[in-house]
Design a protein around this motif. Structure first.
Motif, PDB file in Angstrom:
ATOM      1  N   HIS A   8       0.836  -1.204   0.000  1.00  0.00           N
ATOM      2  CA  HIS A   8       0.000   0.000   0.000  1.00  0.00           C
ATOM      3  C   HIS A   8       0.874   1.258   0.000  1.00  0.00           C
ATOM      4  O   HIS A   8       1.703   1.437   0.903  1.00  0.00           O
ATOM      5  CB  HIS A   8      -0.901   0.047   1.238  1.00  0.00           C
ATOM      6  N   GLY A   9       0.716   2.102  -1.007  1.00  0.00           N
ATOM      7  CA  GLY A   9       1.383   3.395  -1.029  1.00  0.00           C
ATOM      8  C   GLY A   9       2.893   3.324  -0.876  1.00  0.00           C
ATOM      9  O   GLY A   9       3.497   4.158  -0.192  1.00  0.00           O
ATOM     10  N   LEU A  10       3.516   2.358  -1.532  1.00  0.00           N
ATOM     11  CA  LEU A  10       4.951   2.140  -1.350  1.00  0.00           C
ATOM     12  C   LEU A  10       5.781   3.231  -2.025  1.00  0.00           C
ATOM     13  O   LEU A  10       5.564   3.571  -3.187  1.00  0.00           O
ATOM     14  CB  LEU A  10       5.345   0.768  -1.892  1.00  0.00           C
ATOM     15  N   THR A  11       6.728   3.756  -1.273  1.00  0.00           N
ATOM     16  CA  THR A  11       7.618   4.804  -1.756  1.00  0.00           C
ATOM     17  C   THR A  11       9.051   4.415  -1.430  1.00  0.00           C
ATOM     18  O   THR A  11       9.328   3.870  -0.356  1.00  0.00           O
ATOM     19  CB  THR A  11       7.289   6.153  -1.095  1.00  0.00           C
ATOM     20  N   ALA A  12       9.958   4.650  -2.385  1.00  0.00           N
ATOM     21  CA  ALA A  12      11.377   4.361  -2.168  1.00  0.00           C
ATOM     22  C   ALA A  12      12.206   5.593  -2.499  1.00  0.00           C
ATOM     23  O   ALA A  12      11.939   6.290  -3.481  1.00  0.00           O
ATOM     24  CB  ALA A  12      11.823   3.185  -3.034  1.00  0.00           C
ATOM     25  N   GLY A  15      18.752   8.518  -0.779  1.00  0.00           N
ATOM     26  CA  GLY A  15      19.161   9.864  -0.414  1.00  0.00           C
ATOM     27  C   GLY A  15      18.008  10.819  -0.616  1.00  0.00           C
ATOM     28  O   GLY A  15      16.904  10.594  -0.106  1.00  0.00           O
ATOM     29  N   SER A  16      18.241  11.861  -1.395  1.00  0.00           N
ATOM     30  CA  SER A  16      17.184  12.827  -1.675  1.00  0.00           C
ATOM     31  C   SER A  16      16.400  12.486  -2.936  1.00  0.00           C
ATOM     32  O   SER A  16      15.415  13.159  -3.253  1.00  0.00           O
ATOM     33  CB  SER A  16      17.784  14.235  -1.816  1.00  0.00           C
ATOM     34  N   ARG A  17      16.825  11.441  -3.647  1.00  0.00           N
ATOM     35  CA  ARG A  17      16.157  11.086  -4.906  1.00  0.00           C
ATOM     36  C   ARG A  17      15.021  10.118  -4.645  1.00  0.00           C
ATOM     37  O   ARG A  17      15.210   9.061  -4.035  1.00  0.00           O
ATOM     38  CB  ARG A  17      17.150  10.454  -5.888  1.00  0.00           C
ATOM     39  N   GLU A  18      13.840  10.466  -5.103  1.00  0.00           N
ATOM     40  CA  GLU A  18      12.666   9.601  -4.984  1.00  0.00           C
ATOM     41  C   GLU A  18      12.617   8.686  -6.198  1.00  0.00           C
ATOM     42  O   GLU A  18      12.552   9.143  -7.339  1.00  0.00           O
ATOM     43  CB  GLU A  18      11.404  10.430  -4.888  1.00  0.00           C
ATOM     44  N   VAL A  19      12.671   7.381  -5.944  1.00  0.00           N
ATOM     45  CA  VAL A  19      12.693   6.409  -7.034  1.00  0.00           C
ATOM     46  C   VAL A  19      11.285   6.159  -7.554  1.00  0.00           C
ATOM     47  O   VAL A  19      11.034   6.166  -8.760  1.00  0.00           O
ATOM     48  CB  VAL A  19      13.336   5.096  -6.559  1.00  0.00           C
ATOM     49  N   PHE A  20      10.362   5.879  -6.643  1.00  0.00           N
ATOM     50  CA  PHE A  20       8.945   5.772  -6.997  1.00  0.00           C
ATOM     51  C   PHE A  20       8.142   6.153  -5.768  1.00  0.00           C
ATOM     52  O   PHE A  20       8.647   6.156  -4.641  1.00  0.00           O
ATOM     53  CB  PHE A  20       8.566   4.376  -7.507  1.00  0.00           C
ATOM     54  N   THR A  21       6.882   6.481  -5.998  1.00  0.00           N
ATOM     55  CA  THR A  21       6.055   6.923  -4.875  1.00  0.00           C
ATOM     56  C   THR A  21       4.626   6.430  -5.040  1.00  0.00           C
ATOM     57  O   THR A  21       4.093   6.355  -6.160  1.00  0.00           O
ATOM     58  CB  THR A  21       6.050   8.466  -4.767  1.00  0.00           C
ATOM     59  N   THR A  45      14.169  -2.736  -6.397  1.00  0.00           N
ATOM     60  CA  THR A  45      13.893  -2.155  -5.082  1.00  0.00           C
ATOM     61  C   THR A  45      12.484  -2.499  -4.619  1.00  0.00           C
ATOM     62  O   THR A  45      12.266  -2.866  -3.456  1.00  0.00           O
ATOM     63  CB  THR A  45      14.077  -0.631  -5.121  1.00  0.00           C
ATOM     64  N   LEU A  46      11.514  -2.396  -5.516  1.00  0.00           N
ATOM     65  CA  LEU A  46      10.138  -2.738  -5.170  1.00  0.00           C
ATOM     66  C   LEU A  46      10.038  -4.211  -4.780  1.00  0.00           C
ATOM     67  O   LEU A  46       9.357  -4.559  -3.802  1.00  0.00           O
ATOM     68  CB  LEU A  46       9.209  -2.426  -6.342  1.00  0.00           C
ATOM     69  N   LEU A  47      10.743  -5.065  -5.513  1.00  0.00           N
ATOM     70  CA  LEU A  47      10.716  -6.489  -5.184  1.00  0.00           C
ATOM     71  C   LEU A  47      11.316  -6.736  -3.801  1.00  0.00           C
ATOM     72  O   LEU A  47      10.782  -7.525  -3.008  1.00  0.00           O
ATOM     73  CB  LEU A  47      11.491  -7.272  -6.245  1.00  0.00           C
ATOM     74  N   ARG A  48      12.411  -6.061  -3.491  1.00  0.00           N
ATOM     75  CA  ARG A  48      13.051  -6.230  -2.183  1.00  0.00           C
ATOM     76  C   ARG A  48      12.147  -5.731  -1.051  1.00  0.00           C
ATOM     77  O   ARG A  48      12.130  -6.302   0.033  1.00  0.00           O
ATOM     78  CB  ARG A  48      14.394  -5.500  -2.161  1.00  0.00           C
ATOM     79  N   ILE A  49      11.389  -4.676  -1.314  1.00  0.00           N
ATOM     80  CA  ILE A  49      10.439  -4.191  -0.310  1.00  0.00           C
ATOM     81  C   ILE A  49       9.354  -5.239  -0.062  1.00  0.00           C
ATOM     82  O   ILE A  49       9.008  -5.539   1.086  1.00  0.00           O
ATOM     83  CB  ILE A  49       9.820  -2.852  -0.753  1.00  0.00           C
ATOM     84  N   ALA A  58       7.975   4.990   2.675  1.00  0.00           N
ATOM     85  CA  ALA A  58       6.587   5.152   3.106  1.00  0.00           C
ATOM     86  C   ALA A  58       5.792   3.966   2.576  1.00  0.00           C
ATOM     87  O   ALA A  58       6.189   3.310   1.610  1.00  0.00           O
ATOM     88  CB  ALA A  58       5.998   6.466   2.598  1.00  0.00           C
ATOM     89  N   GLY A  59       4.659   3.678   3.224  1.00  0.00           N
ATOM     90  CA  GLY A  59       3.808   2.583   2.796  1.00  0.00           C
ATOM     91  C   GLY A  59       4.021   1.331   3.624  1.00  0.00           C
ATOM     92  O   GLY A  59       4.904   1.256   4.470  1.00  0.00           O
ATOM     93  N   THR A  60       3.193   0.332   3.362  1.00  0.00           N
ATOM     94  CA  THR A  60       3.221  -0.909   4.133  1.00  0.00           C
ATOM     95  C   THR A  60       3.072  -2.114   3.221  1.00  0.00           C
ATOM     96  O   THR A  60       2.521  -2.023   2.121  1.00  0.00           O
ATOM     97  CB  THR A  60       2.092  -0.945   5.176  1.00  0.00           C
ATOM     98  N   VAL A  61       3.554  -3.260   3.711  1.00  0.00           N
ATOM     99  CA  VAL A  61       3.391  -4.543   3.024  1.00  0.00           C
ATOM    100  C   VAL A  61       2.732  -5.503   4.002  1.00  0.00           C
ATOM    101  O   VAL A  61       3.108  -5.553   5.181  1.00  0.00           O
ATOM    102  CB  VAL A  61       4.741  -5.117   2.569  1.00  0.00           C
TER     103      VAL A  61
END
Length: 203
Positions: A8-12, A15-21, A45-49, A58-61
């Protein structure tokens, strides 16, 4: 209740760079979810999350309808040599989940299921091809019997014949009731195998 892996609402961020939100992910038992995107879009990164190996910014699994236990989620990596112990034989690699659980397992039978010559089981990773080692990794998944399988470019290092074989073996896990997340840069493969697709390029 159907077993479901949810994000839900996963964000990675790096540093200061937002990969996805704000990415939402849902994969049910017996179905395949595809994740596509250009290099650097955050697929791995999403797979590792989802696997619990990386914490999201941010977000939850969560897992619904599943008894929480070690081994609920299985992983297939792009580079099998990076996730196998070079000092272990293929037999020990395949048997690892059974060894951890202290249960018996017919490793030769598992090798037969994944098309791995039992004569290779006592060899080390350096003595077999990438395709043979990836088959051993799929065999380890069969022994683990996870409810969800997360695949990170599982055919990237393989020749076309081995790639088709590995995809067929992974599909057999889905047919047996596992939910799968398939990360790939090959949109044709994802479209052919996946019911739903998360495209990180459009975010």
């Amino acid at each position: 209740m159907t077993a479901t892996l949810l994000g839900h609402g996963l964000t990675a961020r790096f540093g200061s760079r937002e990969v996805f939100t704000g990415v939402d992910v849902s994969v049910d038992a017996g179905s395949v979810l595809g994740i596509v995107g250009q290099s650097g879009s955050g697929k791995t990164t999403l797979l590792r999350i989802l696997a619990g190996l990386t914490a999201p910014a941010a977000g939850t699994v969560e897992q619904r309808g599943v008894e929480l236990r070690p081994g609920t989620i299985g992983l297939i990596a792009q580079h099998p040599r990076l996730v196998t112990n070079p000092r272990w034989t293929l037999r020990r690699i395949v048997a690892e989940p059974a060894t951890i659980a202290r249960r018996n397992c017919d490793i030769e039978a598992v090798a037969g299921r994944v098309g791995l010559d039992p004569a290779l089981l006592d060899r080390f990773p350096s003595q077999v091809s990438d395709g043979q080692l990836q088959r051993a990794c799929v065999g380890r998944l069969l022994v683990q019997a996870p409810r969800f399988v997360l695949c990170d470019e599982p055919t990237a290092m393989l020749d076309p014949l081995s790639a088709r074989a590995v995809i067929g073996l992974l599909q057999a896990l889905v047919d047996d009731g596992a939910g799968m997340v398939l990360v790939s840069h090959q949109r044709r493969l994802v479209d052919a195998r996946c019911r739903d697709v998360v495209d990180l390029d459009v975010r």
